[in-house]
Design a protein around this motif. Structure first.
Motif, PDB file in Angstrom:
ATOM      1  N   GLY A  98       0.988  -1.465   0.048  1.00 33.78           N
ATOM      2  CA  GLY A  98      -0.015  -0.241  -0.602  1.00 33.78           C
ATOM      3  C   GLY A  98       0.775   1.520  -0.248  1.00 33.78           C
ATOM      4  O   GLY A  98       0.810   2.507  -0.940  1.00 33.78           O
ATOM      5  N   LEU A  99       2.174   0.890   0.919  1.00 29.96           N
ATOM      6  CA  LEU A  99       3.062   2.106   0.543  1.00 29.96           C
ATOM      7  C   LEU A  99       3.499   2.595  -0.753  1.00 29.96           C
ATOM      8  O   LEU A  99       3.556   3.898  -1.292  1.00 29.96           O
ATOM      9  CB  LEU A  99       3.952   2.166   1.729  1.00 29.96           C
ATOM     10  N   LEU A 100       4.014   1.353  -1.323  1.00 30.10           N
ATOM     11  CA  LEU A 100       4.285   1.745  -2.426  1.00 30.10           C
ATOM     12  C   LEU A 100       2.951   2.287  -3.275  1.00 30.10           C
ATOM     13  O   LEU A 100       3.582   3.160  -4.097  1.00 30.10           O
ATOM     14  CB  LEU A 100       5.055   0.191  -3.150  1.00 30.10           C
ATOM     15  N   LEU A 101       2.606   1.698  -3.465  1.00 31.38           N
ATOM     16  CA  LEU A 101       1.123   2.364  -4.564  1.00 31.38           C
ATOM     17  C   LEU A 101       0.829   3.776  -3.685  1.00 31.38           C
ATOM     18  O   LEU A 101       0.648   4.292  -5.217  1.00 31.38           O
ATOM     19  CB  LEU A 101      -0.312   1.532  -4.431  1.00 31.38           C
ATOM     20  N   ALA A 102       0.768   3.898  -2.989  1.00 34.66           N
ATOM     21  CA  ALA A 102       0.263   5.284  -2.493  1.00 34.66           C
ATOM     22  C   ALA A 102       2.036   6.222  -3.089  1.00 34.66           C
ATOM     23  O   ALA A 102       1.573   7.803  -3.213  1.00 34.66           O
ATOM     24  CB  ALA A 102       0.428   6.003  -1.297  1.00 34.66           C
ATOM     25  N   LEU A 103       2.974   6.082  -2.674  1.00 38.00           N
ATOM     26  CA  LEU A 103       4.014   6.319  -3.748  1.00 38.00           C
ATOM     27  C   LEU A 103       4.095   7.437  -5.104  1.00 38.00           C
ATOM     28  O   LEU A 103       4.100   7.564  -5.079  1.00 38.00           O
ATOM     29  CB  LEU A 103       5.447   5.559  -3.239  1.00 38.00           C
ATOM     30  N   LEU A 104       3.545   6.092  -5.471  1.00 36.42           N
ATOM     31  CA  LEU A 104       3.662   6.223  -6.655  1.00 36.42           C
ATOM     32  C   LEU A 104       1.858   6.744  -7.124  1.00 36.42           C
ATOM     33  O   LEU A 104       2.410   7.796  -8.299  1.00 36.42           O
ATOM     34  CB  LEU A 104       2.650   4.469  -7.193  1.00 36.42           C
ATOM     35  N   ALA A 105       1.221   7.381  -6.388  1.00 39.40           N
ATOM     36  CA  ALA A 105       0.343   7.792  -7.478  1.00 39.40           C
ATOM     37  C   ALA A 105       0.563   8.834  -6.248  1.00 39.40           C
ATOM     38  O   ALA A 105      -0.516  10.001  -7.277  1.00 39.40           O
ATOM     39  CB  ALA A 105      -0.924   7.269  -5.856  1.00 39.40           C
ATOM     40  N   ILE A 185      -5.981   5.533   2.605  1.00 38.93           N
ATOM     41  CA  ILE A 185      -5.627   6.484   3.572  1.00 38.93           C
ATOM     42  C   ILE A 185      -3.746   7.099   3.641  1.00 38.93           C
ATOM     43  O   ILE A 185      -3.743   7.734   3.607  1.00 38.93           O
ATOM     44  CB  ILE A 185      -5.315   5.024   5.103  1.00 38.93           C
ATOM     45  N   LEU A 186      -2.762   6.348   2.866  1.00 35.18           N
ATOM     46  CA  LEU A 186      -1.285   7.033   3.185  1.00 35.18           C
ATOM     47  C   LEU A 186      -1.270   8.109   1.614  1.00 35.18           C
ATOM     48  O   LEU A 186      -1.063   9.215   2.436  1.00 35.18           O
ATOM     49  CB  LEU A 186       0.113   5.744   3.040  1.00 35.18           C
ATOM     50  N   LEU A 187      -2.434   7.462   0.802  1.00 33.17           N
ATOM     51  CA  LEU A 187      -1.741   8.449   0.013  1.00 33.17           C
ATOM     52  C   LEU A 187      -2.508  10.088   0.416  1.00 33.17           C
ATOM     53  O   LEU A 187      -1.717  11.135   0.799  1.00 33.17           O
ATOM     54  CB  LEU A 187      -2.763   8.533  -1.446  1.00 33.17           C
ATOM     55  N   ALA A 188      -3.880  10.313   0.869  1.00 26.75           N
ATOM     56  CA  ALA A 188      -4.293  10.860   1.838  1.00 26.75           C
ATOM     57  C   ALA A 188      -3.133  12.051   2.783  1.00 26.75           C
ATOM     58  O   ALA A 188      -3.170  12.626   2.943  1.00 26.75           O
ATOM     59  CB  ALA A 188      -5.749  10.794   2.821  1.00 26.75           C
ATOM     60  N   GLY A 189      -2.969  11.110   3.251  1.00 24.39           N
ATOM     61  CA  GLY A 189      -1.227  11.228   4.192  1.00 24.39           C
ATOM     62  C   GLY A 189      -0.126  12.235   4.112  1.00 24.39           C
ATOM     63  O   GLY A 189       0.521  13.123   4.251  1.00 24.39           O
ATOM     64  N   LEU A 190       0.301  11.702   2.777  1.00 24.92           N
ATOM     65  CA  LEU A 190       1.148  11.742   1.967  1.00 24.92           C
ATOM     66  C   LEU A 190       1.160  13.372   1.594  1.00 24.92           C
ATOM     67  O   LEU A 190       1.472  14.587   1.645  1.00 24.92           O
ATOM     68  CB  LEU A 190       1.132  11.461   0.644  1.00 24.92           C
ATOM     69  N   GLN A 191      -0.176  13.806   0.749  1.00 19.08           N
ATOM     70  CA  GLN A 191      -0.412  15.068   0.551  1.00 19.08           C
ATOM     71  C   GLN A 191      -0.601  16.079   0.853  1.00 19.08           C
ATOM     72  O   GLN A 191      -1.401  16.684   0.546  1.00 19.08           O
ATOM     73  CB  GLN A 191      -2.118  14.416  -0.269  1.00 19.08           C
ATOM     74  N   VAL A 192      -0.701  15.581   2.212  1.00 19.46           N
ATOM     75  CA  VAL A 192      -1.283  17.503   3.788  1.00 19.46           C
ATOM     76  C   VAL A 192       0.645  17.221   4.180  1.00 19.46           C
ATOM     77  O   VAL A 192       0.750  18.284   4.725  1.00 19.46           O
ATOM     78  CB  VAL A 192      -1.812  16.711   4.961  1.00 19.46           C
ATOM     79  N   LEU A 220       3.896  10.113   7.906  1.00 18.99           N
ATOM     80  CA  LEU A 220       3.156   9.557   7.433  1.00 18.99           C
ATOM     81  C   LEU A 220       2.613   9.034   8.862  1.00 18.99           C
ATOM     82  O   LEU A 220       1.621   7.715   8.712  1.00 18.99           O
ATOM     83  CB  LEU A 220       3.587   8.629   6.094  1.00 18.99           C
ATOM     84  N   THR A 221       3.745   8.562  10.102  1.00 19.55           N
ATOM     85  CA  THR A 221       3.285   7.576  11.261  1.00 19.55           C
ATOM     86  C   THR A 221       1.586   7.735  11.929  1.00 19.55           C
ATOM     87  O   THR A 221       1.196   6.183  11.650  1.00 19.55           O
ATOM     88  CB  THR A 221       4.207   7.659  12.260  1.00 19.55           C
ATOM     89  N   PRO A 222       1.129   9.140  11.423  1.00 19.34           N
ATOM     90  CA  PRO A 222       0.094   8.572  12.234  1.00 19.34           C
ATOM     91  C   PRO A 222      -1.064   7.443  11.210  1.00 19.34           C
ATOM     92  O   PRO A 222      -2.549   7.492  11.341  1.00 19.34           O
ATOM     93  CB  PRO A 222      -0.643   9.890  12.356  1.00 19.34           C
ATOM     94  N   ALA A 223      -0.760   8.066   9.580  1.00 18.87           N
ATOM     95  CA  ALA A 223      -1.381   7.821   8.807  1.00 18.87           C
ATOM     96  C   ALA A 223      -1.786   5.560   8.766  1.00 18.87           C
ATOM     97  O   ALA A 223      -2.441   5.065   8.908  1.00 18.87           O
ATOM     98  CB  ALA A 223      -1.429   7.671   7.727  1.00 18.87           C
ATOM     99  N   ILE A 224      -0.043   5.279   8.764  1.00 20.42           N
ATOM    100  CA  ILE A 224       0.267   4.442   8.787  1.00 20.42           C
ATOM    101  C   ILE A 224      -0.744   3.695   9.419  1.00 20.42           C
ATOM    102  O   ILE A 224      -1.014   2.431   9.843  1.00 20.42           O
ATOM    103  CB  ILE A 224       1.281   4.145   9.035  1.00 20.42           C
ATOM    104  N   LEU A 225      -0.161   3.850  10.773  1.00 15.53           N
ATOM    105  CA  LEU A 225      -1.152   3.099  12.167  1.00 15.53           C
ATOM    106  C   LEU A 225      -2.959   3.553  12.056  1.00 15.53           C
ATOM    107  O   LEU A 225      -3.425   2.122  12.016  1.00 15.53           O
ATOM    108  CB  LEU A 225      -0.653   4.089  13.538  1.00 15.53           C
ATOM    109  N   VAL A 226      -3.656   4.452  11.280  1.00 18.24           N
ATOM    110  CA  VAL A 226      -4.390   4.610  11.226  1.00 18.24           C
ATOM    111  C   VAL A 226      -5.018   2.976  10.023  1.00 18.24           C
ATOM    112  O   VAL A 226      -6.073   2.517  10.484  1.00 18.24           O
ATOM    113  CB  VAL A 226      -5.337   5.452  10.940  1.00 18.24           C
TER     114      VAL A 226
END
Lengths: 299, 419
Positions: A98-105, A185-192, A220-226
């Motif tokens: 998921g992290l890889l996909l979010a970084l890609l997106a 979820i991680l993508l949302a975290g990355l964008q802020v 990104l840790t809070p998003a990863i935890l969620v």
């Protein structure tokens, strides 16, 4: 005559009482759809109730003996162990993918929608469909996985009927299905994460790898935890994918599958409820542990 | 005001009209030809103007249907009046008190004369502890389907023993040299049909799960020999190594695509081979009784579907009347012609109209008459799970036939012992 009095008494409500009355409908609805079934489940778990004999119509109170039976039931422990294995493999697996996909997106593509659509599709697909699709992928005769293996000079493997291979096939399917949810979820975290941080890091001479470890990951840790909490809770309830992939079989059985077989197929409602209560307690405990972590992270 | 009065009168007339029409809801599975059932219900409606019959179509397999029905019946939902159930379920329906037993509508003498008309296996299957739980809709049994064109090409007659079938399959596979062609197909996935797979060699050797008194009687040795037989087919390469993946309908559709020489399947397959648009084997399939086992007899597994009235129905008398119609020779004949369902009345196996459509029914009667029933037990679901899951694991080579046999016997012993 009565109307003004009524209006005045409504107006006199303290804020606390007003809040109570306004929240009551929602609370009652919640009690009806969430608390009542759980209470009923716990109640049923204290009875011997099998629809296949006279206890179906007149349940017999047996105290905690259904739970005692579960603790000495080899099949319960196997199902619990299988469920734990699923959690241990698919939660980190889905987080990583998921992290890889979010970084890609999150990369500055000019056209963003194909990547985002690709992210959303597995998430929007019902779990059973995913299970059926992967069942065909891993079919020994017609499956695409074996086809690729043979083309690469390998041998056909009996994915669905060999226990170890079945486990990995299930894990791969679950990771594929759930990593897109994690990625969202991680993508949302990355964008802020403010872009200025990366810019100033670049000015200070940090390379991409350093800024990933020092900026992206910590923020990104809070998003990863969620994502991890949601994924773990759903992983404990894993049912659809292994069920659909095994054609109703139980060579690899999770707790949720065992609960279903016991109550819906074998009609042993008392014991099935006890198993479900145990499953509920485990999910609940895991949630508590995570919540403590989250609070710790916030402080 | 006058308008109000007229409105009230109109409402009253409408509600009386609605009240006079009884609506019955009938549940049938997706594989039990709901299209043909609809025609039968239309016929019933035309003869009984006050009754409307709605069809509810459920899951494709017996297990899937029962999962849904369990939810409906355990919650005492009155919405379904009549249900078509698998031959293995009457004992459980009686024990769970889901069935409105039919004795109260039938004086003892007429019950006796009614039951005598049916094939004995079905009057037995539907009478549990002396109570008439359901009435038979159509019969079923397992047969050996074979590729008549391939057997003819190599000068073989349809096999009467498994040894012959194995030899023929070996020869044909070797000479045809077609990687897409398989030898002997049998049900091996963890589905209900695999219970039949396990029991066939045991019945053929004269054994059964219970003795005549209904006590548990299966031995580890009998179970082991049965499992060994099917594993042996894979060892001899007449069945592919992935038999543990195969439910019945997969073998049926693969045979339809020309991928099997032999298939052990229930009667429904014939109609699909002959009539499906995608069938590659139209006119190329023959049907015979299942072959005899080494040192044993020929045996088949009894299938078939029964009509039961739900105990939660609000129209029990009307539902019972419908069930009597559905279990009549007239309906049995319609089902035989339109859906190739085997009749439950012996006389219909000589009916010229039926034989014109299904010429092989002429040989089917002895098979159905000799077919054996799976165990009748309120906890049949658990018995079935033990047998099909363990047999599947043995076919998947996760367990040896000996381990599988020990596990089946000890777990069945526990169920029969009330644990």
């Amino acid at each position: 005559m009565t109307q003004p009095k009524y209006r005045r008494s409504f107006g006199d409500l303290s804020e606390r009482a007003l809040a109570f009355w306004l929240l009551l409908p929602a609370a009652m609805l919640l009690a009806l759809v969430a608390l009542y079934p759980v209470a009923r489940l716990i109640y049923t778990s204290l009875f011997r109730r099998r629809l296949t004999d006279e206890t179906g119509l007149s349940p017999v109170y047996v105290g905690l003996s259904n739970f005692a039976q579960a603790l000495s039931d080899e099949r319960f422990w196997t199902a619990l162990w299988n469920t734990l294995l699923i959690v241990l493999v698919t939660v980190p697996g889905a987080l990583l993918v998921g992290l890889l996909l979010a970084l890609l997106a999150n990369l500055p593509f000019r056209v963003k929608w194909p990547v985002r659509l690709g992210l959303l599709l597995p998430w929007a697909l019902p779990l059973v469909f995913a299970g059926l699709i992967f069942r065909w992928f891993f079919d020994s005769q017609y499956g695409v996985v074996n086809d690729i293996l043979v083309r690469l000079g390998g041998e056909r493997l009996l994915w669905i009927t060999t226990p170890d291979l079945l486990f990995w096939a299930i894990c791969i399917s679950i990771i594929w299905k759930s990593s897109s949810f994690v990625a969202l979820i991680l993508l949302a975290g990355l964008q802020v994460i403010p872009k200025e941080l990366y810019e100033s890091a670049a000015v200070d001479g940090a390379n991409r790898w350093q800024s990933f470890w020092r900026i992206t990951l910590p923020l990104l840790t809070p998003a990863i935890l969620v994502a991890a909490i949601f994924r773990t809770i759903t992983a404990f309830q894993t049912f659809d994918i292994p069920y659909a992939m095994q054609n109703g079989g139980s060579a690899f059985e999770t707790l949720a599958m065992y609960v279903r077989t016991t109550s819906i197929e074998n009609l042993n409602f008392g014991y099935g409820s006890a198993l479900a209560v145990l499953m509920f307690l485990i999910s609940f405990a895991v949630t508590l542990v995570y919540l403590r972590y989250v609070r710790g992270a916030e402080d | 005001m006058r308008k109000m009065v007229w409105l009230m009168v109109a409402l009253l007339v409408m509600s009386v009209g609605l009240a006079q029409q009884t609506r019955l809801r009938v549940f049938v599975g997706g594989q039990q030809r709901p299209d043909v059932m609809r025609k039968i219900f239309d016929l019933y409606q035309s003869r009984n103007p006050g009754v409307r019959v709605d069809v509810e179509v459920g899951g494709a397999t017996s297990d899937q249907q029962q999962q849904y029905l369990t939810t409906v019946l355990a919650s005492r939902d009155p919405s379904i009046d009549v249900i078509l159930i698998d031959v293995i379920r009457p004992a459980q329906y009686l024990a769970s008190r889901w069935a409105d037993t039919l004795d109260k509508y039938l004086p003892a003498a007429s019950r006796q004369s009614l039951l005598q008309q049916y094939l004995p296996a079905y009057s037995q299957a539907n009478v549990i502890n002396g109570q008439l739980v359901a009435l038979p809709g159509f019969a079923d049994a397992m047969f050996l389907y074979y590729r008549a064109d391939l057997l003819e090409k190599y000068g073989f007659k349809p096999p009467t023993t498994w040894d012959e079938a194995i030899q023929q399959a070996q020869t044909i596979l070797q000479r045809e040299n077609n990687p897409n062609l398989n030898g002997i197909g049998f049900i091996g996935a963890p589905v209900e049909g695999t219970v039949c797979t396990f029991l066939l060699p045991i019945w053929a050797a004269g054994g059964d799960v219970t003795n005549a008194q209904g006590q548990f009687a299966l031995t580890v040795e009998q179970a082991q020999r049965a499992l060994q037989f099917w594993v042996g087919l894979m060892d001899q390469r007449v069945s592919p190594p992935n038999m543990a993946e195969k439910p019945q309908d997969t073998i049926r559709s693969e045979m339809q695509a020309g991928r099997w020489v032999f298939g052990t399947l229930f009667a429904y397959a014939w109609n699909r081979f002959q009539n499906d648009a995608d069938s590659q084997v139209k006119g190329k399939i023959g049907v015979v009784p299942l072959p005899a086992f080494p040192g044993g007899r020929q045996a088949s597994c009894l299938g078939g579907w029964q009509w039961v009235v739900s105990d939660f129905s609000r129209n029990k008398a009307q539902a019972h009347k419908l069930v009597r119609f559905l279990s009549s020779p007239e309906v049995s004949k319609i089902l035989a012609i339109e859906a190739s369902n085997l009749p439950v009345f012996p006389a219909l196996y000589r009916d010229p109209d039926i034989l014109r459509v299904n010429p092989w029914f002429a040989q089917a009667l002895p098979v159905v008459q000799a077919a054996r029933a799976r165990p009748q037990h309120p906890r049949y679901a658990e018995i079935s799970e033990v047998i099909r899951v363990t047999t599947n694991q043995v076919l998947a080579r996760q367990k040896t036939p000996e381990q599988g046999a020990r596990e089946i016997v000890s777990r069945l012993q526990a169920i029969y012992g009330g644990r």
